[in-house]
Motif scaffolding. Structure first.
Motif, PDB file in Angstrom:
ATOM      1  N   ARG A 121      41.602  51.258  54.414  1.00  0.00           N
ATOM      2  CA  ARG A 121      41.314  51.544  53.004  1.00  0.00           C
ATOM      3  C   ARG A 121      42.549  51.326  52.136  1.00  0.00           C
ATOM      4  O   ARG A 121      42.454  50.774  51.032  1.00  0.00           O
ATOM      5  CB  ARG A 121      40.823  52.987  52.861  1.00  0.00           C
ATOM      6  N   SER A 147      33.797  52.145  51.545  1.00  0.00           N
ATOM      7  CA  SER A 147      32.918  52.874  50.617  1.00  0.00           C
ATOM      8  C   SER A 147      32.467  54.200  51.222  1.00  0.00           C
ATOM      9  O   SER A 147      32.401  55.229  50.534  1.00  0.00           O
ATOM     10  CB  SER A 147      31.700  52.017  50.265  1.00  0.00           C
ATOM     11  N   HIS A 197      34.101  55.891  53.431  1.00  0.00           N
ATOM     12  CA  HIS A 197      35.256  56.747  53.675  1.00  0.00           C
ATOM     13  C   HIS A 197      35.432  57.801  52.587  1.00  0.00           C
ATOM     14  O   HIS A 197      35.900  58.916  52.856  1.00  0.00           O
ATOM     15  CB  HIS A 197      36.519  55.889  53.786  1.00  0.00           C
ATOM     16  N   ALA A 198      35.049  57.468  51.371  1.00  0.00           N
ATOM     17  CA  ALA A 198      35.234  58.404  50.257  1.00  0.00           C
ATOM     18  C   ALA A 198      34.391  59.665  50.420  1.00  0.00           C
ATOM     19  O   ALA A 198      34.789  60.747  49.976  1.00  0.00           O
ATOM     20  CB  ALA A 198      34.889  57.713  48.939  1.00  0.00           C
ATOM     21  N   THR A 199      33.231  59.547  51.058  1.00  0.00           N
ATOM     22  CA  THR A 199      32.330  60.695  51.193  1.00  0.00           C
ATOM     23  C   THR A 199      32.238  61.231  52.614  1.00  0.00           C
ATOM     24  O   THR A 199      31.996  62.425  52.816  1.00  0.00           O
ATOM     25  CB  THR A 199      30.914  60.310  50.727  1.00  0.00           C
TER      26      THR A 199
END
Length: 225
Positions: free
Chosen positions: A46, A116, A118-120
């Protein structure tokens, strides 16, 4: 004929340059492969997504496209119309090009998906990336058997036709063998590294040969006056 040979020579030189960029980029700049922890790896990906995307385009997608040009130039050089061995080599060259391009595209698209997530949900992102990485490595990111077969076939065809000289064709045997044995898990990493490093010399040598002598002596003699 000369024009395609020169394009093939330029493509081969690009292949060598891309290998150098890849070794420097993936080892010295963004060594995400050095991490064994899935969460650490996806975090590193990331943080370096932009650089990794560019590297994959240069080292895989553009590299594979250049390989198509080189394969066609070698098909012509080795008289693929009459040589079954040369035609077989061309087939493996095209197959390798497709696998390399697919590997690069899967890596970049998969990286976008995992980043994408990884953020949640970092854990799910790490799991998704493990699956993507397995597909990437299976297609050609970690196993070089198809490329090894291509180089071996070219070495035999080159010796039979008298193209490129014995020294180059014997080097091709070494390079090709390193690629083929990368299919063995116990020595996959070291053999793939040897394959990549020796291919820098191999592609550079081949590129210069195609640019300096775009036709063989036999082809020149056969050309109409």
């Amino acid at each position: 004929m000369n024009k395609l040979q020169k394009w093939g020579g330029a493509a081969a030189l690009y292949e060598a340059l891309a290998y150098i960029i890849g070794f420097v980029g993936f080892i010295a700049v963004v060594n995400v492969g050095g991490s064994t922890d899935p969460l650490e790896k996806i975090t590193a990906i990331r943080e370096n997504q932009g650089v990794l995307t560019a590297l994959m385009l240069i080292v895989y997608v553009a590299w594979g496209a250049s390989l198509v040009v080189l394969s066609l130039a070698l098909h012509e050089r080795l008289d693929g119309k009459r040589s079954a061995l040369a035609r077989t080599a061309t087939a493996f060259g095209i197959i390798w090009a497709v696998l390399v391009i697919a590997s690069g595209m899967i890596y970049n698209v998969g990286m976008e998906t995992a980043v994408s997530l990884h953020a949640t949900n970092p854990e799910q992102a790490a799991t998704v990336w493990l699956a993507i990485e397995s597909v990437f490595n299976g297609l050609g990111g970690g196993v070089e058997v198809v490329g090894g077969i291509w180089v071996l076939l070219l070495s035999v065809a080159g010796l039979r036709s008298g193209n490129f000289g014995r020294a180059f064709n014997y080097l091709s045997y070494l390079v090709g063998a390193a690629g083929v044995v990368s299919v063995v898990p116990a020595i996959a990493e070291i053999s793939a590294s040897i394959f990549g490093l020796t291919q820098i010399v191999w592609f550079a040598w081949l590129g210069l040969a195609l640019l300096r002598q775009p036709t063989t002596a036999v082809q020149s003699a056969a050309a109409p006056a």
